[in-house]
Motif scaffolding. Structure first.
Motif, mmCIF file in Angstrom:
data_model
loop_
_atom_site.group_PDB
_atom_site.id
_atom_site.type_symbol
_atom_site.label_atom_id
_atom_site.label_comp_id
_atom_site.label_asym_id
_atom_site.label_seq_id
_atom_site.Cartn_x
_atom_site.Cartn_y
_atom_site.Cartn_z
ATOM 1 N N VAL A 162 0.876 -1.170 0.000
ATOM 2 C CA VAL A 162 0.000 0.000 0.000
ATOM 3 C C VAL A 162 0.909 1.214 0.000
ATOM 4 O O VAL A 162 1.679 1.419 0.947
ATOM 5 N N MET A 181 -2.668 5.178 -2.512
ATOM 6 C CA MET A 181 -3.459 6.162 -1.782
ATOM 7 C C MET A 181 -3.000 7.554 -2.235
ATOM 8 O O MET A 181 -1.805 7.806 -2.322
ATOM 9 N N ASP A 221 -4.327 8.007 4.857
ATOM 10 C CA ASP A 221 -4.451 6.843 5.729
ATOM 11 C C ASP A 221 -5.878 6.303 5.727
ATOM 12 O O ASP A 221 -6.081 5.080 5.787
ATOM 13 N N SER A 281 -6.437 3.624 3.208
ATOM 14 C CA SER A 281 -5.651 2.391 3.245
ATOM 15 C C SER A 281 -6.528 1.144 3.325
ATOM 16 O O SER A 281 -6.128 0.069 2.858
ATOM 17 N N ASP A 282 -7.730 1.265 3.891
ATOM 18 C CA ASP A 282 -8.628 0.119 3.958
ATOM 19 C C ASP A 282 -8.998 -0.367 2.555
ATOM 20 O O ASP A 282 -9.032 -1.585 2.292
ATOM 21 N N CYS A 332 -7.235 -0.022 -0.121
ATOM 22 C CA CYS A 332 -6.049 -0.643 -0.722
ATOM 23 C C CYS A 332 -5.856 -2.069 -0.220
ATOM 24 O O CYS A 332 -5.532 -2.974 -1.000
ATOM 25 N N TYR A 357 2.447 -1.700 4.431
ATOM 26 C CA TYR A 357 1.930 -0.327 4.362
ATOM 27 C C TYR A 357 3.145 0.590 4.274
ATOM 28 O O TYR A 357 3.890 0.760 5.227
ATOM 29 N N SER A 395 -3.366 0.010 13.054
ATOM 30 C CA SER A 395 -3.427 -0.042 11.594
ATOM 31 C C SER A 395 -3.222 -1.457 11.087
ATOM 32 O O SER A 395 -3.973 -1.944 10.218
ATOM 33 N N LEU A 413 -6.172 -3.429 8.992
ATOM 34 C CA LEU A 413 -5.984 -3.828 7.607
ATOM 35 C C LEU A 413 -6.029 -5.351 7.469
ATOM 36 O O LEU A 413 -6.541 -5.888 6.475
ATOM 37 N N THR A 450 3.560 -2.608 8.744
ATOM 38 C CA THR A 450 3.680 -1.187 8.441
ATOM 39 C C THR A 450 5.148 -0.785 8.537
ATOM 40 O O THR A 450 5.888 -1.316 9.380
#
Length: 263
Positions: free
Chosen positions: A12, A46, A60, A63-64, A66, A80, A97, A101, A116
């Motif tokens: 992502v 994003m 951010d 990001s969901d 993605c 991420y 996060s 995700l 991440t």
């Protein structure tokens, strides 16, 4: 014909990021001569062009989507790839996060571990037992101070840092990595257990990691190197990659994952 294991690497990335899709593949493909694996790389983007708190927050939130898209590709691990987007959302946010995700992917029937770059940097430094660090970041001073505060909240003292104050994300990617060892040498690094040559996955540094280790006489990492290390461990692979510095030298090939990382 060699019998290789194949893995799909999902990332992502900010829409203006042009580095993470070069450095992560370079690190993992450097394993081709020593490990029986092959990797393919798959990204979802994003929107973000300037590294400001407002754009980072909006990015951010995307990001969901993605993670859902990459779960359609049934990637084996998700990265991420924006450190400061995570760190600017609050102390310890990488844990929330990663779990959120992972839930997106699980609900789509294709769960995969989520890494991440923010969490990977924290974990990479702790793997090195680096309680004191010096770091270089491309961000404006307030965002760099956010990174410093985030690391210190995680128990890692930042004894010195350099904020290069480059607001445009494509200009960050254009920063010459050959300059980084000299910039790092200006820091008060003599008390540091390790040096973060790039606290940003957009600022290229891979080509300078081992030169900086020779120059500074201590382990040198970047957010990208730490991300690759944690991705490999999340896949159950030995975390080794030639040319990427001490963390990926093999000394920490089988180091444990953080307990909150989604399986």
């Amino acid at each position: 014909m060699a019998d290789f294991r194949h893995y799909r690497i999902g990332q992502v990335v900010p829409s203006s990021n042009v580095t993470m899709e070069t450095e992560i593949p370079a690190i993992l493909r450097a394993r081709h001569d020593i490990e029986p694996e092959r990797f393919t790389f798959h990204s979802s983007r994003m929107r973000m062009t300037r590294v400001t708190p407002e754009q980072l927050e909006a990015m951010d939130a995307d990001s969901d989507r993605c993670a859902l898209e990459l779960s359609d590709a049934q990637v084996d691990v998700l990265g991420y790839a924006c450190l400061v987007a995570i760190m600017s959302m609050g102390l310890g946010y990488h844990r929330a996060s990663e779990k959120r995700l992972h839930r997106q992917m699980l609900d789509n029937g294709a769960p995969a571990p989520v890494v991440t770059s923010a969490g990977a940097l924290v974990h990479g430094l702790k793997t090195l037992k680096a309680s004191k660090v010096a770091l270089v970041a491309p961000y404006m001073l307030p965002l760099t101070q956010t990174v410093v505060a985030y690391l210190e909240h995680e128990g890692i003292e930042v004894i010195d840092y350099e904020a290069l104050e480059i607001p445009d994300n494509l200009e960050v990617a254009a920063h010459d990595p050959k300059l980084l060892p000299g910039i790092a040498r200006r820091l008060d690094y003599t008390r540091a257990d390790a040096v973060v040559l790039s606290a940003c996955v957009q600022m290229p540094s891979l080509a300078a990691i081992e030169e900086a280790e020779q120059l500074l006489g201590r382990p040198v990492v970047s957010a990208a190197v730490c991300t690759a290390h944690q991705m490999l461990r999340a896949l159950g692979l030995n975390a080794i990659a030639p040319g990427a510095g001490y963390l990926l030298s093999g000394a920490y090939a089988d180091s444990p994952l953080p307990p909150f990382l989604a399986p």
